[in-house]
Design an enzyme around this catalytic site. Structure first.
Site, mmCIF file in Angstrom:
data_model
loop_
_atom_site.group_PDB
_atom_site.id
_atom_site.type_symbol
_atom_site.label_atom_id
_atom_site.label_comp_id
_atom_site.label_asym_id
_atom_site.label_seq_id
_atom_site.Cartn_x
_atom_site.Cartn_y
_atom_site.Cartn_z
ATOM 1 N N GLU A 117 1.010 0.707 1.483
ATOM 2 C CA GLU A 117 0.360 0.871 0.182
ATOM 3 C C GLU A 117 1.354 0.741 -0.964
ATOM 4 O OE1 GLU A 117 1.301 5.107 1.619
ATOM 5 O OE2 GLU A 117 0.805 3.160 2.470
ATOM 6 N N ASP A 174 3.597 2.939 -5.621
ATOM 7 C CA ASP A 174 3.003 3.534 -4.422
ATOM 8 C C ASP A 174 1.641 4.126 -4.781
ATOM 9 O OD1 ASP A 174 3.572 4.599 -1.521
ATOM 10 O OD2 ASP A 174 2.757 6.300 -2.643
#
Length: 390
Positions: A290, A246
């Protein structure tokens, strides 16, 4: 546009025919000219036939060169081919004007019949160019009409046969050209449609397996590969690792620098992850937003940690500026890892859930680090040296 491409392909196919047939026809004409020279020249008139034979040789070589280069010319080569056909026809006409007046009786009739064979050979030499056929045939025909003995009925009959043969050549080549053009256009259109269909299929396949922004595999493909490797590792009793990645504080990055910069950042991270990957069978995919995911078959926690450290190093060296991050002045990532030896009592979903829990713990412990979750829920975490400098 498509029609122009098809027409160009048809034209190139014509030149290919002229290339293949023209080279052989040139050799045949050389042999044929030598036969004329042996049959019809005499000791009293040797210089002119010999020069004519040399001219045939030069023109034949030139024709071989022209048709050989035809497909490499950028512009239309019909004019050069027409020119070489006219040159060949003129040289043969000169030969007729030199040889025929010196002949008599049966030899004149033989020359007429050999002209019949000469004109027939032009169909083979310039199959797909009526303009070139006319350019080759008309000069010898005019020379025959000039030298013809109109009082000799046999010569007149032979000349009529030659003219009839020429007319038949024009009609048959016109019909053949129409049929060949039509067939070639159909063929090339079909090929264009097949190529377009294949291109569409490849595009659809790419869209079904890859993420448009990062050019990584998408989540659907990742899930298929995860199930596949889960089954393989279960049969082989070998470890399977999953890494969830992440990008830290990506929303502030997007809000501050804009969505274009955000997309560029994700693309750069994806490229760095690709560089970190070594084995071809490992799976790297965009998990969503993301987040990224890596599937490592036949890899234990130590092997996964080695890859993680390589990823951290590459991202640190990339120096992607992020002034709105709370942990660093540049972009960083948090990673959660889980390694299992698949069994019938477990599932691939559990493996991903444990990796997700490890990622959550990495975020809770300050981000810019990784957490490895193993059997028994034992966790390890390590943080990179990349700290925020105020």
């Amino acid at each position: 546009m498509a029609q122009t491409i098809v027409e160009n392909q048809v034209q190139q196919e014509r030149y290919r025919h002229i290339d293949v047939n023209g080279r052989l026809a040139s050799l045949i004409h050389l042999v044929y000219a030598l036969l004329w020279w042996l049959l019809f020249s005499n000791n009293d008139l040797m210089a002119a036939p010999t020069l004519w034979l040399l001219g045939i040789f030069v023109v034949s070589l030139l024709r071989i060169f022209i048709v050989k280069r035809a497909r490499s010319f950028k512009n239309d080569v019909s004019t050069p081919i027409f020119g070489i056909a006219c040159s060949s026809g003129l040289v043969w006409a000169i030969g007729i004007l030199i040889l025929m007046p010196a002949l008599s009786g049966d030899m004149r009739l033989m020359l007429l019949l050999m002209c019949l064979a000469l004109l027939s050979s032009v169909v083979f030499a310039f199959t797909l160019s009526r303009r070139a056929i006319n350019g080759f045939c008309l000069p010898p025909l005019l020379a025959l009409l000039i030298c013809l003995d109109y009082s000799n009925r046999l010569e007149l009959a032979a000349m009529m046969v030659v003219l009839f043969n020429y007319s038949f050549i024009l009609l048959s080549t016109r019909r053949a050209m129409l049929l060949l053009d039509d067939n070639m256009q159909r063929l090339f259109r079909h090929q264009a449609q097949v190529e377009e269909l294949e291109s569409s299929q490849q595009k659809m396949l790419f869209q079904s397996q890859y993420d448009q922004l990062t050019r990584l595999h998408n989540r659907h493909h990742y899930e298929e590969q995860l199930e596949h490797y889960w089954s393989l590792c279960q049969r082989a009793n070998s470890p399977l690792s999953v890494i969830l990645i992440d990008v830290d504080f990506f929303k502030p990055f997007n809000d501050a620098y804009g969505h274009v910069a955000g997309d560029r950042c994700l693309s750069e991270i994806a490229a760095l992850l690709k560089r970190a990957m070594i084995r071809r069978h490992d799976v790297l995919a965009r998990y969503g937003g993301e987040e990224f995911v890596i599937v490592l078959p036949n890899t234990d926690a130590i092997g996964a940690q080695t890859l993680i450290q390589r990823i951290q190093k590459l991202i640190f060296e990339a120096h992607i500026q992020h002034q709105y991050s709370k942990v660093s002045n540049q972009v960083t990532v948090s990673m959660g890892v889980c390694c299992m030896i698949p069994s019938a009592q477990q599932s691939a979903r559990q493996l991903v859930e444990k990796a997700d829990q490890a990622l959550y713990k990495a975020k809770e412990t300050g981000r810019n680090c990784f957490v490895i979750s193993g059997r028994g829920e034992q966790h390890e975490h390590a943080r990179t040296q990349n700290r925020r400098v105020n």
